[in-house]
Design a protein around this motif. Structure first.
Motif, mmCIF file in Angstrom:
data_model
loop_
_atom_site.group_PDB
_atom_site.id
_atom_site.type_symbol
_atom_site.label_atom_id
_atom_site.label_comp_id
_atom_site.label_asym_id
_atom_site.label_seq_id
_atom_site.Cartn_x
_atom_site.Cartn_y
_atom_site.Cartn_z
ATOM 1 N N THR A 141 -42.418 -61.353 -6.299
ATOM 2 C CA THR A 141 -42.440 -59.962 -5.967
ATOM 3 C C THR A 141 -44.071 -59.640 -5.822
ATOM 4 N N LEU B 204 -47.385 -56.773 -4.874
ATOM 5 C CA LEU B 204 -47.730 -55.411 -4.740
ATOM 6 C C LEU B 204 -49.016 -55.283 -4.162
ATOM 7 N N THR C 118 -43.916 -55.887 -13.793
ATOM 8 C CA THR C 118 -43.016 -55.755 -12.641
ATOM 9 C C THR C 118 -43.265 -57.156 -11.682
ATOM 10 N N PHE C 119 -44.526 -57.358 -11.507
ATOM 11 C CA PHE C 119 -44.791 -58.162 -10.445
ATOM 12 C C PHE C 119 -45.523 -59.488 -10.438
#
Ligand SMILES: C[S@@+](CC[C@H](N)C(=O)[O-])C[C@H]1O[C@@H](n2cnc3c(N)ncnc32)[C@H](O)[C@@H]1O
Length: 325
Positions: free
Chosen positions: A70, A72, A134-135
């Motif tokens: 993932t 961003l 999150t990333f």
């Protein structure tokens, strides 16, 4: 995608307010530019720009970890860096953010045009609207120099990265490189607008007065949105201060930037369409050859802080919490 309604063109009042507010200036300037940005900067989503994005990433951060699960992007603009990195196989799931709603909209649309989805959010890099850890990857291209509180933004980057996750920021102006590029651009603009205003050339080469005036208004905002230039060692120190480890910088483009800035400025100063395909090939091949010279010869003998672009990478430590934002 979350957006606010914003005008396509800034009014004089908005521009006046933006003089003291770099973030408002960024929103106005980049909303204004969003629709024509890809054309202005010759951004594409084909092999040419996929190679460019992959090359920038690989030069500073290598190939370990591909594909990152993932990712961003901060200050995504029209999606140039993340969308091309995705096409290059560097990352799987993409999330694009930018302070400018107009840019986020174009980036999401560009992804769709390429046949995949990315999530888009309007976001300030100083307060990234995602949870901690999150990333696997955070990227940006030509964004750090616009962010007023870069220490805060770097702490935010490390907060949203998973432990061991990597950040890569490319295309940031060095102090020396920017100094030279601005002077070359000003000189080119001055010469091109005067020569094309001469009677024999005016009709086919000169840009209409209204367009030149609009460019000048945009240039006025540009001086507000461009906040920082960088010394590579200081940029690395700033990332370490925010809590990153394994920080590394590389610089790129010396003669390529001495060629590229006047070329781009000349293109902006003359009537759209006047230059044609031959010029486009000359500009692209000239830039490629000089980039090769910079990377393979001059980077071995010229001090790195004299090059135009700096790229920086680092990781969030595996066993330590990032510093408080
Ligand atoms: C020079 S453009 C680069 C766009 C794109 N990354 C590229 O390389 O084509 C910089 C972008 O950063 C965005 N930006 C400026 N300040 C920002 C901030 N504080 N947070 C997030 N994005 C910001 C601008 O709106 C703009 O789209």
């Amino acid at each position: 995608m979350t957006t606010d309604a914003t005008p396509a063109h800034a009014t004089e009042e908005q521009i006046a307010a933006a003089w003291g507010d770099p973030k408002l200036a960024n929103v106005l300037y980049h909303d204004w530019e969003a629709a024509t940005y890809d054309e202005k900067w010759s951004i594409s989503y084909d092999e040419r720009c996929i190679d460019y994005a992959r090359g920038r990433f690989e030069h500073v951060a290598g190939r370990d970890g591909w594909p990152y699960t993932t990712a961003l992007e901060l200050g995504c603009g029209t999606g140039f860096f993340l969308l091309n990195l995705k096409q290059a196989g560097v990352l799987d799931e993409g999330h694009v953010t930018d302070l400018s709603p107009g840019m986020v909209e174009v980036a999401v649309r560009n992804a769709r045009g390429l046949g995949f989805e990315v999530e888009g959010r309007v976001a300030d890099a100083e307060s990234i609207p995602y949870d901690d850890e999150t990333f696997d990857l955070v990227v940006g291209h030509a964004v750090l120099h616009h962010i007023p509180d870069l220490d805060l933004a770097m702490r935010e980057v490390l907060r949203v990265l998973k432990p061991g996750g990597r950040f890569v920021f490319a295309g940031e102006p060095t102090r020396n490189g920017d100094w030279v590029a601005r002077r070359l651009s000003r000189l080119t603009w001055w010469a091109a607008t005067r020569v094309t205003a001469l009677a024999p050339l005016r009709e086919s080469w000169a840009r209409p007065k209204a367009e030149l005036e609009e460019s000048s208004r945009a240039a006025a905002l540009e001086s507000v949105v461009d906040i920082h230039t960088f010394d590579p060692d200081r940029l690395a120190a700033q990332c370490l201060r925010a809590g990153a480890v394994d920080v590394r910088t590389v610089t790129e483009e010396l003669t390529a930037s001495w060629f590229g800035w006047p070329v781009r400025t000349f293109e902006a100063a003359v009537r759209p369409g006047a230059l044609g395909w031959g010029w486009a090939m000359f500009a692209y091949k000239g830039w490629l050859r000089l980039s090769w010279l910079d990377e393979n010869v001059l980077s071995k003998v010229v001090p790195d802080e004299l090059f135009y672009n700096v790229c920086v990478t680092g990781t969030r430590p595996v066993n330590a919490a990032p510093r408080e934002s």
